[in-house]
Design a protein around this motif. Structure first.
Motif, PDB file in Angstrom:
ATOM      1  N   ASP A 135      -2.329   3.557   3.593  1.00  0.00           N
ATOM      2  CA  ASP A 135      -1.024   2.881   3.597  1.00  0.00           C
ATOM      3  C   ASP A 135      -0.850   2.188   2.247  1.00  0.00           C
ATOM      4  O   ASP A 135      -1.722   1.443   1.808  1.00  0.00           O
ATOM      5  CB  ASP A 135      -0.950   1.845   4.717  1.00  0.00           C
ATOM      6  CG  ASP A 135      -0.674   2.474   6.074  1.00  0.00           C
ATOM      7  OD1 ASP A 135      -1.192   3.580   6.323  1.00  0.00           O
ATOM      8  OD2 ASP A 135       0.036   1.837   6.880  1.00  0.00           O
ATOM      9  N   PHE A 136       0.316   2.399   1.599  1.00  0.00           N
ATOM     10  CA  PHE A 136       0.532   1.987   0.216  1.00  0.00           C
ATOM     11  C   PHE A 136       1.811   1.168   0.124  1.00  0.00           C
ATOM     12  O   PHE A 136       2.872   1.613   0.582  1.00  0.00           O
ATOM     13  CB  PHE A 136       0.645   3.251  -0.649  1.00  0.00           C
ATOM     14  CG  PHE A 136       0.733   3.022  -2.128  1.00  0.00           C
ATOM     15  CD1 PHE A 136      -0.385   3.138  -2.932  1.00  0.00           C
ATOM     16  CD2 PHE A 136       1.946   2.710  -2.733  1.00  0.00           C
ATOM     17  CE1 PHE A 136      -0.307   2.957  -4.313  1.00  0.00           C
ATOM     18  CE2 PHE A 136       2.044   2.517  -4.095  1.00  0.00           C
ATOM     19  CZ  PHE A 136       0.919   2.645  -4.892  1.00  0.00           C
ATOM     20  N   VAL A 137       1.709  -0.034  -0.463  1.00  0.00           N
ATOM     21  CA  VAL A 137       2.890  -0.863  -0.743  1.00  0.00           C
ATOM     22  C   VAL A 137       2.801  -1.339  -2.192  1.00  0.00           C
ATOM     23  O   VAL A 137       1.718  -1.406  -2.772  1.00  0.00           O
ATOM     24  CB  VAL A 137       3.021  -2.078   0.205  1.00  0.00           C
ATOM     25  CG1 VAL A 137       3.201  -1.634   1.652  1.00  0.00           C
ATOM     26  CG2 VAL A 137       1.832  -3.015   0.072  1.00  0.00           C
ATOM     27  N   PRO A 163       5.265 -10.204   5.161  1.00  0.00           N
ATOM     28  CA  PRO A 163       6.594  -9.853   5.670  1.00  0.00           C
ATOM     29  C   PRO A 163       6.552  -9.679   7.182  1.00  0.00           C
ATOM     30  O   PRO A 163       5.472  -9.675   7.795  1.00  0.00           O
ATOM     31  CB  PRO A 163       6.882  -8.521   4.965  1.00  0.00           C
ATOM     32  CG  PRO A 163       5.525  -7.895   4.825  1.00  0.00           C
ATOM     33  CD  PRO A 163       4.563  -9.044   4.588  1.00  0.00           C
ATOM     34  N   ASP A 164       7.722  -9.520   7.786  1.00  0.00           N
ATOM     35  CA  ASP A 164       7.740  -9.281   9.232  1.00  0.00           C
ATOM     36  C   ASP A 164       7.115  -7.928   9.566  1.00  0.00           C
ATOM     37  O   ASP A 164       6.557  -7.748  10.643  1.00  0.00           O
ATOM     38  CB  ASP A 164       9.164  -9.367   9.795  1.00  0.00           C
ATOM     39  CG  ASP A 164      10.106  -8.330   9.209  1.00  0.00           C
ATOM     40  OD1 ASP A 164       9.820  -7.800   8.112  1.00  0.00           O
ATOM     41  OD2 ASP A 164      11.139  -8.046   9.838  1.00  0.00           O
ATOM     42  N   GLN A 165       7.185  -6.993   8.632  1.00  0.00           N
ATOM     43  CA  GLN A 165       6.536  -5.694   8.784  1.00  0.00           C
ATOM     44  C   GLN A 165       6.389  -5.077   7.403  1.00  0.00           C
ATOM     45  O   GLN A 165       7.170  -5.403   6.492  1.00  0.00           O
ATOM     46  CB  GLN A 165       7.351  -4.770   9.705  1.00  0.00           C
ATOM     47  CG  GLN A 165       6.824  -3.361   9.888  1.00  0.00           C
ATOM     48  CD  GLN A 165       5.410  -3.284  10.432  1.00  0.00           C
ATOM     49  OE1 GLN A 165       4.457  -3.741   9.787  1.00  0.00           O
ATOM     50  NE2 GLN A 165       5.245  -2.703  11.616  1.00  0.00           N
ATOM     51  N   HIS A 166       5.391  -4.206   7.244  1.00  0.00           N
ATOM     52  CA  HIS A 166       5.245  -3.453   6.002  1.00  0.00           C
ATOM     53  C   HIS A 166       5.814  -2.061   6.215  1.00  0.00           C
ATOM     54  O   HIS A 166       5.361  -1.322   7.100  1.00  0.00           O
ATOM     55  CB  HIS A 166       3.766  -3.339   5.602  1.00  0.00           C
ATOM     56  CG  HIS A 166       3.182  -4.607   5.091  1.00  0.00           C
ATOM     57  ND1 HIS A 166       3.458  -5.103   3.837  1.00  0.00           N
ATOM     58  CD2 HIS A 166       2.336  -5.496   5.664  1.00  0.00           C
ATOM     59  CE1 HIS A 166       2.797  -6.230   3.649  1.00  0.00           C
ATOM     60  NE2 HIS A 166       2.114  -6.497   4.744  1.00  0.00           N
ATOM     61  N   TYR A 167       6.795  -1.702   5.392  1.00  0.00           N
ATOM     62  CA  TYR A 167       7.357  -0.360   5.408  1.00  0.00           C
ATOM     63  C   TYR A 167       6.690   0.399   4.273  1.00  0.00           C
ATOM     64  O   TYR A 167       7.064   0.286   3.119  1.00  0.00           O
ATOM     65  CB  TYR A 167       8.875  -0.418   5.309  1.00  0.00           C
ATOM     66  CG  TYR A 167       9.444  -1.158   6.496  1.00  0.00           C
ATOM     67  CD1 TYR A 167       9.525  -0.526   7.733  1.00  0.00           C
ATOM     68  CD2 TYR A 167       9.812  -2.497   6.411  1.00  0.00           C
ATOM     69  CE1 TYR A 167       9.994  -1.202   8.852  1.00  0.00           C
ATOM     70  CE2 TYR A 167      10.276  -3.185   7.519  1.00  0.00           C
ATOM     71  CZ  TYR A 167      10.358  -2.530   8.739  1.00  0.00           C
ATOM     72  OH  TYR A 167      10.816  -3.210   9.836  1.00  0.00           O
ATOM     73  N   THR A 168       5.668   1.139   4.641  1.00  0.00           N
ATOM     74  CA  THR A 168       4.719   1.720   3.706  1.00  0.00           C
ATOM     75  C   THR A 168       5.062   3.168   3.389  1.00  0.00           C
ATOM     76  O   THR A 168       5.770   3.840   4.138  1.00  0.00           O
ATOM     77  CB  THR A 168       3.316   1.681   4.325  1.00  0.00           C
ATOM     78  OG1 THR A 168       3.401   2.222   5.656  1.00  0.00           O
ATOM     79  CG2 THR A 168       2.786   0.269   4.418  1.00  0.00           C
ATOM     80  N   ILE A 169       4.510   3.639   2.269  1.00  0.00           N
ATOM     81  CA  ILE A 169       4.350   5.073   2.081  1.00  0.00           C
ATOM     82  C   ILE A 169       2.914   5.371   2.485  1.00  0.00           C
ATOM     83  O   ILE A 169       1.970   4.778   1.961  1.00  0.00           O
ATOM     84  CB  ILE A 169       4.657   5.493   0.634  1.00  0.00           C
ATOM     85  CG1 ILE A 169       6.170   5.337   0.397  1.00  0.00           C
ATOM     86  CG2 ILE A 169       4.200   6.922   0.380  1.00  0.00           C
ATOM     87  CD1 ILE A 169       6.616   5.674  -1.008  1.00  0.00           C
ATOM     88  N   ASN A 170       2.782   6.246   3.478  1.00  0.00           N
ATOM     89  CA  ASN A 170       1.479   6.517   4.075  1.00  0.00           C
ATOM     90  C   ASN A 170       0.908   7.779   3.437  1.00  0.00           C
ATOM     91  O   ASN A 170       1.227   8.906   3.833  1.00  0.00           O
ATOM     92  CB  ASN A 170       1.617   6.660   5.590  1.00  0.00           C
ATOM     93  CG  ASN A 170       2.227   5.405   6.195  1.00  0.00           C
ATOM     94  OD1 ASN A 170       1.715   4.310   6.016  1.00  0.00           O
ATOM     95  ND2 ASN A 170       3.341   5.565   6.887  1.00  0.00           N
ATOM     96  N   LEU A 171       0.085   7.554   2.420  1.00  0.00           N
ATOM     97  CA  LEU A 171      -0.473   8.662   1.670  1.00  0.00           C
ATOM     98  C   LEU A 171      -1.390   9.492   2.559  1.00  0.00           C
ATOM     99  O   LEU A 171      -2.204   8.946   3.304  1.00  0.00           O
ATOM    100  CB  LEU A 171      -1.236   8.147   0.454  1.00  0.00           C
ATOM    101  CG  LEU A 171      -0.434   7.251  -0.504  1.00  0.00           C
ATOM    102  CD1 LEU A 171      -1.323   6.752  -1.635  1.00  0.00           C
ATOM    103  CD2 LEU A 171       0.792   7.982  -1.048  1.00  0.00           C
ATOM    104  N   PHE A 172      -1.220  10.793   2.493  1.00  0.00           N
ATOM    105  CA  PHE A 172      -2.013  11.796   3.203  1.00  0.00           C
ATOM    106  C   PHE A 172      -1.687  11.882   4.697  1.00  0.00           C
ATOM    107  O   PHE A 172      -2.258  12.717   5.404  1.00  0.00           O
ATOM    108  CB  PHE A 172      -3.528  11.576   3.018  1.00  0.00           C
ATOM    109  CG  PHE A 172      -3.937  11.275   1.596  1.00  0.00           C
ATOM    110  CD1 PHE A 172      -3.565  12.115   0.560  1.00  0.00           C
ATOM    111  CD2 PHE A 172      -4.674  10.139   1.290  1.00  0.00           C
ATOM    112  CE1 PHE A 172      -3.933  11.842  -0.750  1.00  0.00           C
ATOM    113  CE2 PHE A 172      -5.049   9.866  -0.018  1.00  0.00           C
ATOM    114  CZ  PHE A 172      -4.671  10.714  -1.044  1.00  0.00           C
ATOM    115  N   MET A 173      -0.752  11.085   5.188  1.00  0.00           N
ATOM    116  CA  MET A 173      -0.411  11.127   6.616  1.00  0.00           C
ATOM    117  C   MET A 173       0.463  12.348   6.897  1.00  0.00           C
ATOM    118  O   MET A 173       1.430  12.621   6.185  1.00  0.00           O
ATOM    119  CB  MET A 173       0.319   9.847   7.030  1.00  0.00           C
ATOM    120  CG  MET A 173       0.574   9.737   8.517  1.00  0.00           C
ATOM    121  SD  MET A 173       1.209   8.074   8.922  1.00  0.00           S
ATOM    122  CE  MET A 173       1.381   8.226  10.695  1.00  0.00           C
ATOM    123  N   ASN A 174       0.121  13.066   7.955  1.00  0.00           N
ATOM    124  CA  ASN A 174       0.782  14.327   8.289  1.00  0.00           C
ATOM    125  C   ASN A 174       1.677  14.142   9.511  1.00  0.00           C
ATOM    126  O   ASN A 174       1.263  14.380  10.644  1.00  0.00           O
ATOM    127  CB  ASN A 174      -0.270  15.412   8.532  1.00  0.00           C
ATOM    128  CG  ASN A 174       0.349  16.775   8.755  1.00  0.00           C
ATOM    129  OD1 ASN A 174       1.525  17.007   8.469  1.00  0.00           O
ATOM    130  ND2 ASN A 174      -0.451  17.700   9.272  1.00  0.00           N
TER     131      ASN A 174
END
Length: 196
Positions: free
Chosen positions: A36-38, A128-139
């Motif tokens: 998970d990337f932020v 934050p209330d939530q992290h809106y991530t770019i999920n590297l390698f997630m399929n």
């Protein structure tokens, strides 16, 4: 000068600074592990990496080398320079302990939300209330019916993605701690991060 390099242990997180023009390589050490990337603008942390804005600006969920990842203010934050996998997730927010309670009936489970909060907290950024991530390698697979399934990652041991910072950034990465589903191939493993 030796480039900074870290190994994020399975289920843990990391925060670091990435200067404009620097590149970061995120490597799946053993394969089938999500990162998970932020990223936050170092000079104004109200500006952050935004996967939904990125999808809107690019008109795609499939990024490729040369594509720009945008901030919530529609400014270029990172450029994708290299990618040996080509399959990442832009729609799922960071896992959190409440998710494990609802989906798996597990209490106080490690989570990307907690890992990322700890990582950015070291730089004075509030959770934050939530992290809106770019999920590297997630399929993540979206079926024609509209159903969504999380399949095993396509990444193999040593696969990586490289991103170039377009402004000074504070970055956090979490080696996702979910071993309950196929999202990490049912086992959690480390992630390598290197500034190159």
């Amino acid at each position: 000068m030796i480039n900074p390099k870290w190994r994020i242990p399975a289920t843990k997180g990391l925060g670091f600074k990435l200067g404009k023009g620097q590149m970061v390589r995120v490597t799946d050490v053993d394969g089938e592990q999500i990162a998970d990337f932020v990223a936050y603008c170092a000079n104004d942390t109200s500006e952050r990496l935004d996967p939904s804005v990125t999808m809107d600006a690019l008109r795609t969920m499939k990024v490729k080398p040369g594509d720009i990842l945008y901030s919530n203010k529609y400014r270029p934050l990172l450029t994708l320079m290299a990618d040996t996998v080509g399959q990442h997730d832009f729609i799922n927010s960071a896992c959190r302990s409440e998710m494990y309670e609802v989906l798996y009936n597990k209490q106080n489970h490690a989570s990307c939300y907690h890992n990322l909060n700890q990582a950015i907290g070291e730089f004075g950024i509030p959770a934050p209330d939530q992290h809106y991530t770019i999920n590297l390698f997630m399929n993540t697979v979206i079926h024609p019916s509209g159903q969504i399934s999380i399949e095993r990652p396509l990444s193999k041991a040593g696969d990586f993605i490289e991103l170039r910072a377009e402004m000074d950034l504070i970055v956090a990465v979490s080696a996702c701690p979910c071993a309950e589903s196929a999202c990490n191939g049912f086992v959690c493993t480390p992630i390598d991060v290197e500034i190159i």
